[in-house]
Design an enzyme around this catalytic site. Structure first.
Site, short mmCIF file in Angstrom:
data_model
loop_
_atom_site.label_atom_id
_atom_site.label_comp_id
_atom_site.label_asym_id
_atom_site.label_seq_id
_atom_site.Cartn_x
_atom_site.Cartn_y
_atom_site.Cartn_z
N GLU A 88 -2.25 8.64 8.44
CA GLU A 88 -0.78 8.53 8.40
C GLU A 88 -0.13 9.26 9.57
O GLU A 88 0.97 8.91 9.98
CB GLU A 88 -0.24 9.09 7.07
CG GLU A 88 -0.44 8.17 5.88
CD GLU A 88 0.38 6.87 5.95
OE1 GLU A 88 1.54 6.93 6.37
OE2 GLU A 88 -0.17 5.82 5.57
N ASP A 109 0.88 -1.17 0.00
CA ASP A 109 0.00 0.00 0.00
C ASP A 109 0.92 1.23 0.00
O ASP A 109 2.14 1.11 0.12
CB ASP A 109 -0.90 -0.01 1.26
CG ASP A 109 -1.81 1.20 1.33
OD1 ASP A 109 -2.38 1.59 0.30
OD2 ASP A 109 -1.93 1.81 2.42
N SER A 110 0.31 2.41 -0.08
CA SER A 110 1.09 3.64 0.00
C SER A 110 1.71 3.84 1.38
O SER A 110 2.64 4.62 1.53
CB SER A 110 0.18 4.84 -0.29
OG SER A 110 -0.86 4.88 0.68
N CYS A 156 -11.09 2.73 0.92
CA CYS A 156 -9.65 3.02 1.01
C CYS A 156 -9.18 2.24 2.23
O CYS A 156 -9.83 2.31 3.29
CB CYS A 156 -9.40 4.51 1.20
SG CYS A 156 -7.70 4.91 1.66
N CYS A 183 -4.66 -1.77 -1.58
CA CYS A 183 -4.88 -0.36 -1.88
C CYS A 183 -5.97 -0.26 -2.94
O CYS A 183 -5.84 -0.86 -4.01
CB CYS A 183 -3.57 0.23 -2.39
SG CYS A 183 -3.75 1.87 -3.10
N HIS A 210 -6.98 2.71 4.31
CA HIS A 210 -6.67 3.51 5.50
C HIS A 210 -7.90 3.70 6.41
O HIS A 210 -7.76 3.89 7.61
CB HIS A 210 -6.17 4.91 5.10
CG HIS A 210 -4.74 4.96 4.69
ND1 HIS A 210 -4.29 4.50 3.47
CD2 HIS A 210 -3.63 5.45 5.34
CE1 HIS A 210 -2.97 4.71 3.38
NE2 HIS A 210 -2.56 5.28 4.50
N1 DGL Z 1 -4.83 3.02 1.15
C1 DGL Z 1 -4.85 3.28 -0.24
C2 DGL Z 1 -6.21 3.08 -0.84
O1 DGL Z 1 -6.89 2.17 -0.44
C3 DGL Z 1 -4.08 4.52 -0.68
C4 DGL Z 1 -4.51 5.80 -0.06
C5 DGL Z 1 -3.60 6.95 -0.43
O2 DGL Z 1 -2.37 6.81 -0.25
O3 DGL Z 1 -4.12 7.97 -0.92
O4 DGL Z 1 -6.60 3.73 -1.78
#
Ligand code: DGL
Length: 266
Positions: free
Chosen positions: A147, A7-8, A179, A69, A181
């Site tokens: 984050e 993931d990011s 997402c 992600c 996150h």
């Molecule tokens: N967690 C990721 C997602 O599901 C990336 C979120 C991001 O870095 O903008 O899209």
């Protein structure tokens, strides 16, 4: 047997924490923290990151890759499908299936700008359940909050409310956390959405899909403890990642290593 998950940044940990319960395979987690947020990147940038991280996983002996992600699943997977010899799992289909299992017909999707603008969820719901009403809300301010570990701050409450209000006004019965996150904001989101809205975190469905493909690595079948059978790598600061991950997961993690990603940083 090893599976690479990326993931990011911290978001993919919501998938990792499910997957580690469902497989005894060795797991490699990669947080591309020098490029977070992915939601603000172009398709070409995200595809470049994918190939670099996939190369890393292949050199580490991974036999499958989980794109934990939504943004990369939406923007990269359609471009790279069938171009690697190992299976690559994305989250969109699992998420749609999870929603269809509980929704009465009206779903709100909270997502990054990249996922929302890609139209991936709109198309996926149209293909599987054309009668479903789908409202997609782009929520670019949520990833930076997660984050930085601010999942219950006053600012987080205000921002979540701002994004939820238009979806609640549409009368949604289900809210998809589109997402990876966002599950770390689950309690706040659930409180503000109220009891009539079912919140769907697609991570358990994705983990079940991945684990189902490798039944020989069911937990216990190899006589191993699955708990810390994971190596963590990041492209940014390992200390920041480890500290915030431990805060979000409420547990200690093993050491996190640095991996240098080429190209521009954010
Ligand atoms: N967690 C990721 C997602 O599901 C990336 C979120 C991001 O870095 O903008 O899209």
């Amino acid at each position: 047997m090893a599976i690479g998950i990326y993931d990011s940044g911290l978001g993919g940990l919501s998938v990792w924490r499910e997957l580690r319960q469902q497989t005894s395979a060795r797991l490699l987690y990669f947080g591309d923290t020098c490029h977070v947020p992915y939601g603000e990147k172009t398709q070409a940038q995200l595809e470049g990151y994918f190939w670099e991280i996939a190369g890393f996983f292949l050199r580490q002996g991974c036999q499958a890759i989980v794109v934990a992600c939504n943004t990369s699943s939406a923007l990269v997977l359609p471009q790279v499908e069938g171009r690697l010899e190992i299976p690559v799992f994305g989250i969109i289909e699992s998420a749609v299936d999870a929603v269809l299992g509980v929704s009465k017909g009206s779903v709100g999707v909270l997502a990054t700008r990249g996922t929302a603008d890609s139209g991936a969820y709109q198309r996926a719901f149209l293909a599987s359940a054309p009668e479903m009403k789908v409202f997609v809300q782009s929520a670019p301010r949520l990833v930076p909050l997660v984050e930085s570990g601010q999942v219950s701050s006053q600012e987080a409450r205000q921002v979540v409310k701002e994004y939820l209000d238009p979806l609640l006004a549409e009368g949604i019965d289900t809210l998809l956390l589109g997402c990876t996150h966002y599950p770390f904001l689950h309690d706040l989101i659930a409180e503000l959405a109220g009891p009539s809205v079912v919140i769907v975190d697609p991570a358990p469905a994705l983990a079940a899909q991945v684990a189902g493909v490798f039944p020989e690595w069911k937990p216990g079948s190899q006589g191993k403890d699955t708990g810390y059978n994971t190596q963590f790598w990041v492209s940014g600061d390992p200390h920041t990642f480890k500290t915030t991950a431990e805060l979000l997961l409420k547990e200690e993690l093993p050491a996190v290593a640095f991996y240098h990603m080429s190209g521009e940083k954010t």
